[in-house]
Write an enzyme that holds these catalytic residues in place. Structure first.
Site, PDB file in Angstrom:
ATOM      1  N   SER A   7       0.830  -1.204   0.000  1.00 16.17           N
ATOM      2  CA  SER A   7       0.000   0.000   0.000  1.00 16.17           C
ATOM      3  C   SER A   7       0.864   1.254   0.000  1.00 16.17           C
ATOM      4  CB  SER A   7      -0.920   0.033   1.222  1.00 16.17           C
ATOM      5  OG  SER A   7      -1.542   1.309   1.270  1.00 16.17           O
ATOM      6  N   HIS A  32      -0.892  -0.955  -4.439  1.00 16.57           N
ATOM      7  CA  HIS A  32      -2.204  -0.582  -3.902  1.00 16.57           C
ATOM      8  C   HIS A  32      -2.235   0.928  -3.671  1.00 16.57           C
ATOM      9  CE1 HIS A  32      -5.916  -1.620  -1.641  1.00 16.57           C
ATOM     10  NE2 HIS A  32      -5.572  -0.656  -0.794  1.00 16.57           N
ATOM     11  N   ASP A  34      -4.566   4.039  -2.347  1.00 18.77           N
ATOM     12  CA  ASP A  34      -5.730   4.352  -1.516  1.00 18.77           C
ATOM     13  C   ASP A  34      -6.248   5.760  -1.762  1.00 18.77           C
ATOM     14  OD1 ASP A  34      -6.128   2.003   0.253  1.00 18.77           O
ATOM     15  OD2 ASP A  34      -4.058   2.430   0.836  1.00 18.77           O
ATOM     16  N   MET A  36      -9.040   8.508  -0.596  1.00 23.68           N
ATOM     17  CA  MET A  36      -9.960   8.850   0.502  1.00 23.68           C
ATOM     18  C   MET A  36     -10.476  10.265   0.301  1.00 23.68           C
ATOM     19  SD  MET A  36      -7.699   7.478   3.674  1.00 23.68           S
ATOM     20  CE  MET A  36      -6.892   5.883   3.646  1.00 23.68           C
ATOM     21  N   HIS A  65      -7.996   1.540  -4.657  1.00 24.75           N
ATOM     22  CA  HIS A  65      -9.005   1.301  -3.622  1.00 24.75           C
ATOM     23  C   HIS A  65      -9.728   2.615  -3.342  1.00 24.75           C
ATOM     24  CE1 HIS A  65      -9.700   0.079   0.897  1.00 24.75           C
ATOM     25  NE2 HIS A  65     -10.828   0.166   0.224  1.00 24.75           N
ATOM     26  N   MET A  67     -12.085   4.744  -1.421  1.00 23.53           N
ATOM     27  CA  MET A  67     -12.837   4.929  -0.183  1.00 23.53           C
ATOM     28  C   MET A  67     -13.521   6.286  -0.286  1.00 23.53           C
ATOM     29  SD  MET A  67      -9.937   3.365   2.340  1.00 23.53           S
ATOM     30  CE  MET A  67      -8.652   3.653   1.141  1.00 23.53           C
ATOM     31  N   MET A 136     -12.070  -5.810   4.254  1.00 18.58           N
ATOM     32  CA  MET A 136     -11.275  -4.912   5.106  1.00 18.58           C
ATOM     33  C   MET A 136     -11.024  -5.571   6.460  1.00 18.58           C
ATOM     34  SD  MET A 136     -10.519  -2.269   3.315  1.00 18.58           S
ATOM     35  CE  MET A 136      -9.654  -1.412   4.651  1.00 18.58           C
ATOM     36  N   GLY A 141      -9.499   4.084   6.383  1.00 16.73           N
ATOM     37  CA  GLY A 141      -9.221   5.483   6.655  1.00 16.73           C
ATOM     38  C   GLY A 141      -7.779   5.767   7.012  1.00 16.73           C
ATOM     39  N   PHE A 142      -7.121   4.815   7.652  1.00  7.69           N
ATOM     40  CA  PHE A 142      -5.752   5.083   8.112  1.00  7.69           C
ATOM     41  C   PHE A 142      -4.871   3.842   7.981  1.00  7.69           C
ATOM     42  CE2 PHE A 142      -8.669   7.891  10.230  1.00  7.69           C
ATOM     43  CZ  PHE A 142      -8.064   9.137  10.092  1.00  7.69           C
ATOM     44  N   GLY A 144      -1.502   1.600   9.356  1.00 12.81           N
ATOM     45  CA  GLY A 144      -0.872   1.330  10.650  1.00 12.81           C
ATOM     46  C   GLY A 144      -1.801   0.867  11.758  1.00 12.81           C
ATOM     47  N   ASP A 174      -7.032  -6.179   3.433  1.00 11.80           N
ATOM     48  CA  ASP A 174      -6.366  -4.880   3.554  1.00 11.80           C
ATOM     49  C   ASP A 174      -6.536  -4.362   4.973  1.00 11.80           C
ATOM     50  OD1 ASP A 174      -5.304  -2.345   3.086  1.00 11.80           O
ATOM     51  OD2 ASP A 174      -6.990  -1.656   1.849  1.00 11.80           O
ATOM     52  N   GLY A 175      -5.386  -4.121   5.635  1.00 12.76           N
ATOM     53  CA  GLY A 175      -5.414  -3.542   6.976  1.00 12.76           C
ATOM     54  C   GLY A 175      -4.670  -4.395   7.984  1.00 12.76           C
ATOM     55  N   GLY A 176      -3.510  -3.918   8.408  1.00  8.53           N
ATOM     56  CA  GLY A 176      -2.746  -4.606   9.445  1.00  8.53           C
ATOM     57  C   GLY A 176      -2.142  -5.921   9.002  1.00  8.53           C
ATOM     58  N   GLY A 196       0.825  -2.186   4.014  1.00 12.72           N
ATOM     59  CA  GLY A 196       1.447  -0.863   3.937  1.00 12.72           C
ATOM     60  C   GLY A 196       2.574  -0.697   4.932  1.00 12.72           C
ATOM     61  N   SER A 197       2.219  -0.452   6.195  1.00 12.66           N
ATOM     62  CA  SER A 197       3.247  -0.097   7.182  1.00 12.66           C
ATOM     63  C   SER A 197       4.245  -1.234   7.408  1.00 12.66           C
ATOM     64  CB  SER A 197       2.598   0.339   8.492  1.00 12.66           C
ATOM     65  OG  SER A 197       1.614  -0.570   8.889  1.00 12.66           O
TER      66      SER A 197
HETATM   67  C1  DX5 Z   1      -6.650   1.697   5.086  1.00  8.85           C
HETATM   68  C2  DX5 Z   1      -6.112   1.488   3.692  1.00  8.85           C
HETATM   69  C3  DX5 Z   1      -5.006   0.505   3.640  1.00  8.85           C
HETATM   70  C4  DX5 Z   1      -3.777   0.892   4.414  1.00  8.85           C
HETATM   71  C5  DX5 Z   1      -3.153  -0.369   4.917  1.00  8.85           C
HETATM   72  O1  DX5 Z   1      -7.828   2.382   5.046  1.00  8.85           O
HETATM   73  O2  DX5 Z   1      -7.150   1.018   2.849  1.00  8.85           O
HETATM   74  O3  DX5 Z   1      -4.671   0.151   2.305  1.00  8.85           O
HETATM   75  O4  DX5 Z   1      -2.826   1.595   3.682  1.00  8.85           O
HETATM   76  O5  DX5 Z   1      -2.073  -0.044   5.692  1.00  8.85           O
HETATM   77  P1  DX5 Z   1      -1.493  -1.011   6.807  1.00  8.85           P
HETATM   78  O6  DX5 Z   1      -0.957  -2.231   6.100  1.00  8.85           O
HETATM   79  O7  DX5 Z   1      -0.454  -0.191   7.454  1.00  8.85           O
HETATM   80  O8  DX5 Z   1      -2.627  -1.376   7.731  1.00  8.85           O
HETATM   81 ZN    ZN Z   2      -6.567   0.112   0.885  1.00  6.39          ZN
END
Ligand code: DX5
Ligand code: ZN
Length: 222
Positions: A7, A32, A34, A36, A65, A67, A136, A141-142, A144, A174-176, A196-197
């Site tokens: 991401s 990926h 994102d 928003m 993606h 959002m 998800m 939204g964020f 990390g 997607d997410g964590g 992502g992180s």
């Molecule tokens: C969150 C995003 C994700 C985000 C994932 O709303 O859709 O794509 O970047 O980041 P990590 O892997 O850090 O949770």
């Molecule tokens: Zn995403």
């Protein structure tokens, strides 16, 4: 086959092209991206012009993606800017069937996403129409945030329904996502992992992508 989609929300947006190329060299299958709008989610990220610039530096498919509250309005623009896969949310204000149709007509692969509070059944009417479902594993939204393991029964229910209907549909999370939960995701029928992180935070992104892939490949169950 397991696909890894780092991401770019965790990238340095001032050096996005270089970070995208670094991820490709590290083994990313997709990138990926994102989007928003500060309305569908309480955060604002990047949009169409940045995607258009990114496209000049990327050679792998761009996994966009959305959002945003009204995805249908912007499908043609994102396609023109270089999106390859376009994911929108079933919870958005746009009609899902029309949005999927618009994505296909624009020459992209359609994908539909569910937030943590939305049941699997919400996307069942669209399974025949899409190429991918995004489950998800955090509230969108964020970056990390912590992985929600309690989304796994939903991922499994979606994969089982795809198998039951004899469809060829990918399931993405997607997410964590990290090397620690990649196996659990794959056991539950996930074949595309966004991260992502974890990947951007790793001292060796190549090794991290390889480890996530290996853990998922060994555990995958359709
Ligand atoms: C969150 C995003 C994700 C985000 C994932 O709303 O859709 O794509 O970047 O980041 P990590 O892997 O850090 O949770
Ligand atoms: Zn995403």
């Amino acid at each position: 086959m397991i696909l890894i989609s780092p991401s770019l929300l965790s990238a340095d947006f001032g050096a996005l092209g270089a970070d995208a190329q670094r991820m490709e060299q590290a083994g990313a299958d997709w990138l990926h991206y994102d989007v928003m709008d500060g309305h569908f989610v309480p955060n604002i990220s990047v949009g169409i012009p940045v995607l258009k610039s990114l496209k000049r530096y990327a050679s792998v498919p761009l996994d966009v993606h959305l959002m945003i509250s009204e995805p249908l309005k912007y499908i043609a623009d994102f396609a023109k800017a270089g999106a390859d896969i376009i994911t929108f949310h079933v919870e958005s204000d746009s009609d899902p069937v029309e949005t999927i149709k618009a994505i296909r007509e624009a020459g992209c692969k359609p994908s539909i996403s569910v937030k943590p509070g939305t049941p699997a059944e919400a996307i069942f009417p669209y399974l025949e129409l899409v190429d991918m479902v995004l489950v998800m594993t955090v509230e969108p939204g964020f970056g990390g945030q912590s992985f929600m393991a309690d989304m796994m029964p939903k991922a499994r229910a979606i994969r089982d329904e795809i198998t039951k209907r004899g469809l060829d549909v990918m399931v993405e999370v997607d997410g964590g996502i990290s090397e620690k939960n990649a196996a659990l995701c794959a056991e539950n029928g996930i074949d595309v992992l966004v991260s992502g992180s974890t990947i951007f935070g790793a001292s060796d992104a190549t090794a991290m992508i390889a480890l996530i892939r290996k853990n998922a490949e060994e555990a995958f169950r359709a």
